[in-house]
Scaffold this active site. Structure first.
Site, PDB file in Angstrom:
ATOM      1  N   TYR A  74       0.809  -1.216   0.000  1.00  0.00           N
ATOM      2  CA  TYR A  74       0.000   0.000   0.000  1.00  0.00           C
ATOM      3  C   TYR A  74       0.848   1.273   0.000  1.00  0.00           C
ATOM      4  O   TYR A  74       0.333   2.347  -0.329  1.00  0.00           O
ATOM      5  CB  TYR A  74      -0.929   0.041   1.220  1.00  0.00           C
ATOM      6  N   LYS A  99       1.643  -6.598   5.764  1.00  0.00           N
ATOM      7  CA  LYS A  99       1.750  -7.748   4.866  1.00  0.00           C
ATOM      8  C   LYS A  99       3.015  -7.670   4.023  1.00  0.00           C
ATOM      9  O   LYS A  99       3.433  -6.585   3.606  1.00  0.00           O
ATOM     10  CB  LYS A  99       0.524  -7.823   3.938  1.00  0.00           C
ATOM     11  N   HIS A 132       1.180 -11.577   1.624  1.00  0.00           N
ATOM     12  CA  HIS A 132       0.069 -10.898   0.950  1.00  0.00           C
ATOM     13  C   HIS A 132      -0.561 -11.753  -0.146  1.00  0.00           C
ATOM     14  O   HIS A 132      -1.795 -11.805  -0.267  1.00  0.00           O
ATOM     15  CB  HIS A 132       0.565  -9.571   0.367  1.00  0.00           C
TER      16      HIS A 132
END
Length: 300
Positions: A74, A99, A132
């Protein structure tokens, strides 16, 4: 027709809000401490830029969220860390997940990137660290080696639990059979249009907690006429109906919004319950629709 049972009013957030009254679900595998629980309702940060996420996570913490979900992918861990530090909340009151990003599956990369995650978040101990995506068919990536490295990270005591995300049954069986270490959590796309019955049944068999990403189907489910009808009967929003559906199925759910009022509304899901007929109505919306990638399609 009433389809809800009142559980009392939700406390209006103040300058010093009480935490969202989310139950804690025990994590029974891949943990470094006994009695660890994960708050059933959390706050997601997918696609929130780092320069925005500090303000947004700060608002979520003010509303009362105490479970924050981020990821290396992210690109906003540093901003999340700034919000956590500025909140003044005791560390033991927070549950933070990150993650492992796809390019970092090899052992040396995973160890280095975990160190970088901890530095960006400003934490000494992370609550939950997930792989992830499995990347099971990617050249040069060994699914089992990656999971062994996650076990190595767990053994350092710098993370309280490790788990996976987007793992299919074949991926779970492979890593468990090879290492003997069962993930604490599998975070998967799950919403009324994609119930994931087979995977949830395997999780129940293995003692893995199911966590729902994209719990509102990236807003596609919100416009469903059946949900709109049910929400009107209950005098709540379609999003509240869906979040309550996740909770009553025993799922951990991490809705995301950048709007403060929606944060409050999404958290106000503990003052009512869906009855069996309402749960059945939402269950019946399943159509096998993914809004994100299938795990077999996500490769390096």
């Amino acid at each position: 027709m009433s389809r809800a049972t009142s559980l009392g009013p939700m406390t209006t957030p103040t300058s010093s809000p009480s935490p969202v009254p989310a139950p804690g679900i025990p994590l029974v595998h891949a943990t470094a401490v006994e009695g660890l629980t994960i708050p059933q309702l959390g706050f997601g940060t997918y696609k929130v830029d780092d320069d925005e996420v500090t303000r947004i996570v700060s608002q979520a913490l003010e509303v009362g969220y105490r479970h924050i979900d981020t990821a290396q992918m992210y690109g906003n861990e540093a901003g999340v860390g700034r919000a956590l530090a500025a909140s003044g909340l005791p560390r033991e009151d927070l549950f933070v997940t990150s993650k492992l990003n796809n390019p970092h599956h090899r052992r040396a990369d995973a160890l280095r990137s975990f160190d970088e995650t901890m530095e960006r978040l400003g934490l000494e101990v992370l609550d939950l660290f997930l792989v992830h995506w499995p990347l099971a068919e990617s050249p040069g990536i060994d699914l089992v080696e990656t999971w062994e490295t996650m076990g190595e990270i767990l053994s350092t005591g710098r993370v309280r639990a490790v788990g996976v995300s987007n793992f299919e049954p074949k991926h779970l069986r492979r890593i468990i059979e090879a290492t003997g270490l069962t993930p604490a959590v599998n975070q998967i796309e799950l919403h009324p249009y994609l119930r994931q019955d087979e995977l949830r049944a395997l999780h129940a068999e293995l003692g893995i907690v199911t966590e729902s990403w994209s719990p509102l189907g990236r807003a596609r489910v919100l416009d469903d006429p059946e949900l709109a009808r049910l929400a009107a009967e209950l005098a709540v929003t379609p999003a509240q109906v869906i979040i309550r559906w996740h909770l009553q199925h025993g799922l951990v759910v991490i809705p995301k919004t950048t709007h403060a009022q929606r944060m409050r509304t999404n958290a106000d899901v503990f003052s009512f319950e869906l009855d069996a007929e309402a749960m059945g109505t939402v269950d019946a919306l399943h159509r096998g629709l993914r809004t994100g990638s299938h795990p077999d399609q996500m490769q390096l």
